[in-house]
Scaffold this active site. Structure first.
Site, mmCIF file in Angstrom:
data_model
loop_
_atom_site.group_PDB
_atom_site.id
_atom_site.type_symbol
_atom_site.label_atom_id
_atom_site.label_comp_id
_atom_site.label_asym_id
_atom_site.label_seq_id
_atom_site.Cartn_x
_atom_site.Cartn_y
_atom_site.Cartn_z
ATOM 1 N N ASP A 1 17.623 41.296 38.039
ATOM 2 C CA ASP A 1 16.213 41.667 38.119
ATOM 3 C C ASP A 1 15.871 42.766 37.122
ATOM 4 O O ASP A 1 16.648 43.721 36.946
ATOM 5 C CB ASP A 1 15.887 42.195 39.523
ATOM 6 C CG ASP A 1 15.204 41.166 40.397
ATOM 7 O OD1 ASP A 1 14.582 40.230 39.854
ATOM 8 O OD2 ASP A 1 15.270 41.310 41.634
ATOM 9 N N GLU B 1 7.929 33.085 46.328
ATOM 10 C CA GLU B 1 8.202 33.857 47.543
ATOM 11 C C GLU B 1 7.007 33.905 48.486
ATOM 12 O O GLU B 1 5.882 34.214 48.081
ATOM 13 C CB GLU B 1 8.623 35.290 47.194
ATOM 14 C CG GLU B 1 8.915 36.129 48.434
ATOM 15 C CD GLU B 1 9.579 37.462 48.146
ATOM 16 O OE1 GLU B 1 9.791 38.224 49.103
ATOM 17 O OE2 GLU B 1 9.897 37.732 46.968
#
Length: 274
Positions: A88, A187
């Site tokens: 990330d 998500e």
């Protein structure tokens, strides 16, 4: 050639080619040991900025730094051999400009030797995604609920559940795909929306609270192992390791206090002269 170098690790193009095929399995890891376990069963290991919550006890992922991500990314690379490792990009390391994003992403790839980076945002980050991919940096996108935006979202709530709220999220998905990302995390969106996005974009979708129709699924390892005290609705507990770990710690403490540990089998005697 060493055994390590002879082992083929999955690449971003390998994952891109899985669109519409066998489901992609992805879990998070932040340590060499857990990475070695996850590596046996998963296609992708995500070194998520969720390490801020899991390892450091932060309420959000916002405080996570580039140095934290690089340190744990390197550990995961050392512990794994087969899976594609994606790291990330933390908040503040890529939003200011395309150039800032490139320098941060290049550091991650050079210093961890991982195979790709992940960043949050759709339409607003499309130009940056294209800039990175054109310069040899594979990018995984992330749309829907974007935890780094918590201060503007106000809360961690599912997206696309209201009438007329789909179009911006669909636009984000198209933008990420068109910009050259090799896959995208979707998500916490309404299930029909997650299904529609999967059916309409060219790259694999990896769901986390999205839809079983997604091209793959991801969870935070500690959530699915039962180590997190609270977990989102989309988490299925595949284990309840928390109580077992607590019982082991309690047993150790009790035996130390009662002087039952260490026993004779755990200490060293004197060597006898021959």
């Amino acid at each position: 050639m060493s055994v390590q170098s002879a082992i083929k690790r999955k690449t971003a193009p390998d994952i891109r080619a899985r669109k519409g095929g066998d489901p992609i399995v992805m879990l998070t890891s932040y340590h060499a040991h857990t990475a070695s376990l996850v590596d046996r069963y998963c296609d992708v290991i995500l070194v998520g900025d969720s390490l801020g919550n899991v390892m450091h006890g932060f309420e959000t992922t916002v405080p996570v730094t580039l140095e934290m991500m690089i340190l744990q990314g390197h550990a995961v690379m050392r512990g794994s051999q087969h899976a594609l490792v994606v790291v990330d990009m933390p908040f503040g390391s890529y939003e200011a400009s395309k150039e800032q994003a490139f320098h941060s992403a290049a550091r991650i790839l050079k210093e961890t030797q991982c195979g790709a980076v992940k960043l949050e945002g759709g339409v607003r980050m499309a130009e940056t995604i294209a800039f990175l991919t054109e310069r040899g940096i594979p990018v995984m996108g992330h749309i829907g609920l974007t935890p780094q935006s918590i201060n503007t979202l106000g809360s961690f709530r599912a997206q696309g559940r209201e009438e007329g709220s789909w179009e911006p999220i669909e636009a984000d998905a198209r933008a990420v795909s068109d910009a050259g990302a090799f896959s995208v995390v979707v998500e916490a969106v309404a299930e029909p929306l997650g299904r529609k996005i999967t059916e309409t974009i060219a790259i694999p979708t990896i769901g986390i609270g999205a839809s079983a129709a997604c091209d793959g699924q991801v969870l935070v390892l500690e959530d699915m192992l039962g180590l997190s005290p609270r977990a989102p609705k989309f988490v299925k507990r595949y284990g309840e390791l928390g109580p077992g770990i607590e019982a082991a710690i309690k047993g150790f403490a009790e035996e130390v206090r009662s002087r039952a540990f260490p026993g004779p089998e755990h200490v060293y005697g004197m060597k006898t002269k021959s």
